[in-house]
Design a protein around this motif. Sequence first.
Motif, PDB file in Angstrom:
ATOM      1  N   LYS A 161       4.811   5.956   7.668  1.00  0.00           N
ATOM      2  CA  LYS A 161       4.925   6.230   5.723  1.00  0.00           C
ATOM      3  C   LYS A 161       3.595   6.666   5.229  1.00  0.00           C
ATOM      4  O   LYS A 161       3.217   7.329   4.257  1.00  0.00           O
ATOM      5  CB  LYS A 161       5.352   5.159   5.529  1.00  0.00           C
ATOM      6  CG  LYS A 161       6.479   5.640   4.507  1.00  0.00           C
ATOM      7  CD  LYS A 161       7.276   4.835   4.258  1.00  0.00           C
ATOM      8  CE  LYS A 161       7.482   4.335   2.675  1.00  0.00           C
ATOM      9  NZ  LYS A 161       8.122   2.919   2.677  1.00  0.00           N
ATOM     10  N   LEU A 162       2.428   5.915   5.325  1.00  0.00           N
ATOM     11  CA  LEU A 162       0.773   5.978   4.679  1.00  0.00           C
ATOM     12  C   LEU A 162       0.771   6.971   5.094  1.00  0.00           C
ATOM     13  O   LEU A 162       0.161   7.589   3.877  1.00  0.00           O
ATOM     14  CB  LEU A 162       0.483   4.794   5.548  1.00  0.00           C
ATOM     15  CG  LEU A 162       0.295   3.678   4.171  1.00  0.00           C
ATOM     16  CD1 LEU A 162      -1.036   2.634   4.752  1.00  0.00           C
ATOM     17  CD2 LEU A 162      -0.583   4.224   3.355  1.00  0.00           C
TER      18      LEU A 162
ATOM     19  N   LYS B  22       0.653  -0.604  -0.132  1.00  0.00           N
ATOM     20  CA  LYS B  22       0.028   0.103   0.008  1.00  0.00           C
ATOM     21  C   LYS B  22       0.587   1.323   0.201  1.00  0.00           C
ATOM     22  O   LYS B  22       0.771   2.260  -0.905  1.00  0.00           O
ATOM     23  CB  LYS B  22      -1.057   0.293   0.925  1.00  0.00           C
ATOM     24  CG  LYS B  22      -2.355  -1.160   1.592  1.00  0.00           C
ATOM     25  CD  LYS B  22      -3.256  -0.888   2.321  1.00  0.00           C
ATOM     26  CE  LYS B  22      -4.304  -1.208   2.186  1.00  0.00           C
ATOM     27  NZ  LYS B  22      -4.688  -1.732   3.289  1.00  0.00           N
ATOM     28  N   ALA B  23       2.052   1.439   1.048  1.00  0.00           N
ATOM     29  CA  ALA B  23       2.663   2.589   0.894  1.00  0.00           C
ATOM     30  C   ALA B  23       3.377   3.146  -0.276  1.00  0.00           C
ATOM     31  O   ALA B  23       3.057   3.814  -0.850  1.00  0.00           O
ATOM     32  CB  ALA B  23       3.956   2.211   1.599  1.00  0.00           C
ATOM     33  N   SER B  24       4.077   1.681  -0.780  1.00  0.00           N
ATOM     34  CA  SER B  24       4.765   1.873  -2.068  1.00  0.00           C
ATOM     35  C   SER B  24       3.915   2.477  -3.369  1.00  0.00           C
ATOM     36  O   SER B  24       4.164   3.509  -4.327  1.00  0.00           O
ATOM     37  CB  SER B  24       5.409   0.727  -2.984  1.00  0.00           C
ATOM     38  OG  SER B  24       6.120   0.689  -1.226  1.00  0.00           O
TER      39      SER B  24
ATOM     40  N   LYS C 139       2.038   9.498   2.763  1.00  0.00           N
ATOM     41  CA  LYS C 139       1.704   9.753   1.324  1.00  0.00           C
ATOM     42  C   LYS C 139       0.323  10.662   1.336  1.00  0.00           C
ATOM     43  O   LYS C 139      -0.144  10.884   0.223  1.00  0.00           O
ATOM     44  CB  LYS C 139       1.930   8.285   0.772  1.00  0.00           C
ATOM     45  CG  LYS C 139       2.952   7.949   1.407  1.00  0.00           C
ATOM     46  CD  LYS C 139       4.366   8.763   0.544  1.00  0.00           C
ATOM     47  CE  LYS C 139       5.757   7.160   0.470  1.00  0.00           C
ATOM     48  NZ  LYS C 139       6.359   8.265  -0.837  1.00  0.00           N
TER      49      LYS C 139
ATOM     50  N   ARG D 206       5.785   1.669   9.524  1.00  0.00           N
ATOM     51  CA  ARG D 206       4.902   0.899   8.648  1.00  0.00           C
ATOM     52  C   ARG D 206       3.793   2.127   8.013  1.00  0.00           C
ATOM     53  O   ARG D 206       3.531   2.916   7.102  1.00  0.00           O
ATOM     54  CB  ARG D 206       4.348   0.107   8.000  1.00  0.00           C
ATOM     55  CG  ARG D 206       3.470  -0.432   6.943  1.00  0.00           C
ATOM     56  CD  ARG D 206       3.507  -1.982   7.171  1.00  0.00           C
ATOM     57  NE  ARG D 206       2.168  -1.994   7.704  1.00  0.00           N
ATOM     58  CZ  ARG D 206       0.769  -1.831   6.492  1.00  0.00           C
ATOM     59  NH1 ARG D 206       0.847  -1.132   5.973  1.00  0.00           N
ATOM     60  NH2 ARG D 206       0.170  -1.885   7.811  1.00  0.00           N
TER      61      ARG D 206
ATOM     62  N   LEU E 111       1.000   3.601  -2.958  1.00  0.00           N
ATOM     63  CA  LEU E 111       0.653   5.384  -2.755  1.00  0.00           C
ATOM     64  C   LEU E 111       1.385   5.915  -3.595  1.00  0.00           C
ATOM     65  O   LEU E 111       1.725   7.292  -4.251  1.00  0.00           O
ATOM     66  CB  LEU E 111       0.523   5.495  -1.335  1.00  0.00           C
ATOM     67  CG  LEU E 111      -1.402   6.673  -1.058  1.00  0.00           C
ATOM     68  CD1 LEU E 111      -1.549   5.404  -2.009  1.00  0.00           C
ATOM     69  CD2 LEU E 111      -1.040   5.726   0.219  1.00  0.00           C
ATOM     70  N   GLY E 112       2.789   5.877  -2.984  1.00  0.00           N
ATOM     71  CA  GLY E 112       4.318   6.359  -3.303  1.00  0.00           C
ATOM     72  C   GLY E 112       4.070   7.139  -4.973  1.00  0.00           C
ATOM     73  O   GLY E 112       4.414   7.926  -5.265  1.00  0.00           O
TER      74      GLY E 112
ATOM     75  N   LEU F  83      -0.301  13.277  -0.649  1.00  0.00           N
ATOM     76  CA  LEU F  83      -1.671  13.754  -1.866  1.00  0.00           C
ATOM     77  C   LEU F  83      -3.276  14.632  -1.454  1.00  0.00           C
ATOM     78  O   LEU F  83      -2.985  14.901  -2.756  1.00  0.00           O
ATOM     79  CB  LEU F  83      -2.565  12.009  -1.628  1.00  0.00           C
ATOM     80  CG  LEU F  83      -2.895  11.521  -3.036  1.00  0.00           C
ATOM     81  CD1 LEU F  83      -2.279  11.603  -4.005  1.00  0.00           C
ATOM     82  CD2 LEU F  83      -3.861   9.877  -2.961  1.00  0.00           C
TER      83      LEU F  83
END
Lengths: 106, 106
Positions: free
Chosen positions: B69-70, A89-91, B73, B66, A93-94, B77
């Motif tokens: 980081k989420l 998910k994190a990546s 993002k 984690r 989103l990135g 966004l």
Amino acid sequence: MVLPQSEKEKSGSGMKNGVDFDHLDLYPAIRRGEESRPAADHEKPQRKPGNGREGPLNHIEAERQRREKLNQKFYALRAIIPNVSKMDKASLLGDAISYINDLRSK
Amino acid sequence: MVLPQSEKEKSGSGMKNGVDFDHLDLYPAIRRGEESRPAADHEKPQRKPGNGREGPLNHIEAERQRREKLNQKFYALRAIIPNVSKMDKASLLGDAISYINDLRSK
DNA sequence: CGACACACGTGATCC
DNA sequence: TGGATCACGTGTGTC
């Protein structure tokens, strides 16, 4: 009022390397009870009056819906981004952000 | 005692009207330590050998990272999308998708 | 095994 | 009063 769809969908998301993380069904069982307060203190906002619970499952269910919705969006996002293989998910989103920026600069 | 609180909360959320719900602070005081087992429990998969725990906080901390980081993002966004009023994570994601699609069709 | 990434339940908070 | 939303801790499966 609001409770469309039928929910349930294993849209997972996971797959970090070919990992299909969408499993996990059912719940364990009850565990742990609560403890009593160390006495002496009335600093606890008694949220729930002595009465018994009304239905905590309301929240549990509500959360579930929220989470499902979120995951759904993640899925959609994953689908529109060009080269998104799996990623977590994190990546994801990135990457989406980068994509937007790229599109924007054009 | 426990849980080193060295993290900073900046993940965006300082708003009050918009959406940032980031509040929640500190922990509620002591939670539960270990309880005695009511005897008769020979059905537990003893994951950890008799030894003391090595540090479950590894995961606790890992998850925190984690999550941060989420959220980061999410914040980013929210910053690049044109008209993002407040919306919650789910709606924000949904708007982002629409935005991408819009940009794409141009 | 340990890392990682996920989903779940839960307390808190706001409107 | 109840719903909505969040962040957190945790069990769990995979690599």
